[in-house]
Design an enzyme around this catalytic site. Structure first.
Site, PDB file in Angstrom:
ATOM      1  N   LYS A 168      49.676  23.078  34.157  1.00  0.00           N
ATOM      2  CA  LYS A 168      49.509  24.425  34.706  1.00  0.00           C
ATOM      3  C   LYS A 168      48.038  24.627  35.073  1.00  0.00           C
ATOM      4  CE  LYS A 168      53.401  26.238  32.042  1.00  0.00           C
ATOM      5  NZ  LYS A 168      53.842  27.164  30.964  1.00  0.00           N
ATOM      6  N   GLU A 183      61.940  17.324  25.627  1.00  0.00           N
ATOM      7  CA  GLU A 183      61.825  18.701  25.158  1.00  0.00           C
ATOM      8  C   GLU A 183      63.119  19.119  24.452  1.00  0.00           C
ATOM      9  OE1 GLU A 183      61.932  23.103  27.188  1.00  0.00           O
ATOM     10  OE2 GLU A 183      60.585  21.628  28.103  1.00  0.00           O
ATOM     11  N   ARG A 188      26.709  30.365  44.863  1.00  0.00           N
ATOM     12  CA  ARG A 188      28.022  30.911  44.487  1.00  0.00           C
ATOM     13  C   ARG A 188      29.030  29.819  44.176  1.00  0.00           C
ATOM     14  NH1 ARG A 188      29.608  33.491  41.247  1.00  0.00           N
ATOM     15  NH2 ARG A 188      27.910  34.879  41.826  1.00  0.00           N
ATOM     16  N   LYS A 217      62.421  17.580  30.529  1.00  0.00           N
ATOM     17  CA  LYS A 217      62.385  19.014  30.226  1.00  0.00           C
ATOM     18  C   LYS A 217      63.807  19.593  30.220  1.00  0.00           C
ATOM     19  CE  LYS A 217      58.852  21.272  30.752  1.00  0.00           C
ATOM     20  NZ  LYS A 217      57.965  21.933  29.782  1.00  0.00           N
ATOM     21  N   ASP A 224      59.974  23.235  21.701  1.00  0.00           N
ATOM     22  CA  ASP A 224      59.701  24.366  22.585  1.00  0.00           C
ATOM     23  C   ASP A 224      60.056  25.707  21.953  1.00  0.00           C
ATOM     24  OD1 ASP A 224      58.892  25.432  25.153  1.00  0.00           O
ATOM     25  OD2 ASP A 224      61.013  25.840  25.515  1.00  0.00           O
TER      26      ASP A 224
END
Length: 285
Positions: free
Chosen positions: A139, A201, A103, A171, A222
């Site tokens: 992410k 960004e 598994r 950002k 963005d």
């Protein structure tokens, strides 16, 4: 595309932690109860769907950690395209060991192959419309970043930064707190060494114009429409790398690539890609 294998020193702790999680305090009580210690088993891991394989080295380590005497043969390694029924891995040895590691090995290989397959799909479309590389983001699943970013490479994609220490990426929230694009860039340049790349960004052409006036290595465009992206690429004029981000899917990636951007970053290929269905069965079944 076959990426260089990750060092075992990096992968083994991840696999070991997954095995410890599965074995718990008492080990595989079902297998130990049902299967004689001397039983042998010849098995294969095969694909049940078309896709691209990744995570096989980690799967091999899972079997090896349970029983290093198992005979394991890789038929199709990371970066290999497979069709339903294609054998990926052959196993021969202790039935208990194979069933105990099954598994964890499949969990890793199915997930990483799903990431590679999703990436390969976007790469193929992007190549039809422009030069853009598909890149992943931060992410990722906590603890699995190295494997997931490796899977992106197996699918023909490229990696964005691995962590917060790789490069400066200013950002929107950095810009808000710093008081604007220009103060943020100037502060970053004053802090970063000469070897550290700086990306910022932006979501408007005005912000982009300000960033280019300050001089940066890359700009993250963005959530811009394909038309606005094309305008942004023209404004940059090759003075920095251009990266499109946001609203990227199989349906939109072609138009985004056609804008002329250098990079297209996609979060869902690591956080939400469906698995590739791989299964372990007795050899010859």
């Amino acid at each position: 595309m076959t990426p260089p294998p990750l060092p075992r020193l990096m992968v083994e702790p991840i696999v070991r932690a997954a095995l410890l999680e599965d074995l718990g305090r008492a080990g595989d009580v079902t297998t130990d109860a049902c299967i004689p210690a001397q039983a042998r088993f010849q098995a294969v891991i095969a694909s049940r769907q078309p896709g691209v394989i990744a995570g096989i080295d980690a799967a091999v380590i899972a079997f090896d950690l349970i029983d290093p005497t198992l005979k394991v043969s890789v038929e199709r390694g990371d970066g290999t395209e497979v069709a339903p029924g294609d054998v990926v891995l052959r196993l021969d040895g202790s039935a208990r060991a194979i069933l105990t590691a099954e598994r964890v090995a499949l969990n890793i290989a199915c997930r990483m192959s799903g990431i590679a397959t999703a990436t390969a799909g976007l790469v193929a479309i992007a190549r039809q419309h422009g030069k853009a590389q598909i890149v992943c983001t931060r992410k990722t699943t906590p603890g699995l970043r190295a494997l997931e970013k490796h899977a992106v490479r197996a699918g023909g994609g490229s990696n964005h930064r691995f962590g917060l220490d790789d490069a400066v990426l200013i950002k929107d929230n950095h810009i808000a707190v710093a008081g604007g694009v220009v103060p943020a860039i100037r502060a970053a340049k004053a802090h970063a060494g000469h070897m550290v790349k700086i990306e910022v960004e932006v979501d408007t052409l005005a912000q982009l114009d300000a960033a280019m006036a300050e001089g940066v290595d890359a700009v993250l465009l963005d959530n811009m429409t394909p038309v606005l992206l094309a305008d942004a690429v023209a404004l940059v004029g090759g003075r920095a790398l251009t990266e499109a981000s946001g609203r990227v899917s199989r349906e939109t990636v072609g138009a985004i690539a056609a804008s002329g951007v250098d990079l297209i970053s996609v979060g869902w290929i690591t956080h939400s890609a469906p698995i590739l269905d791989l299964g372990l069965d007795a050899a010859g079944v």
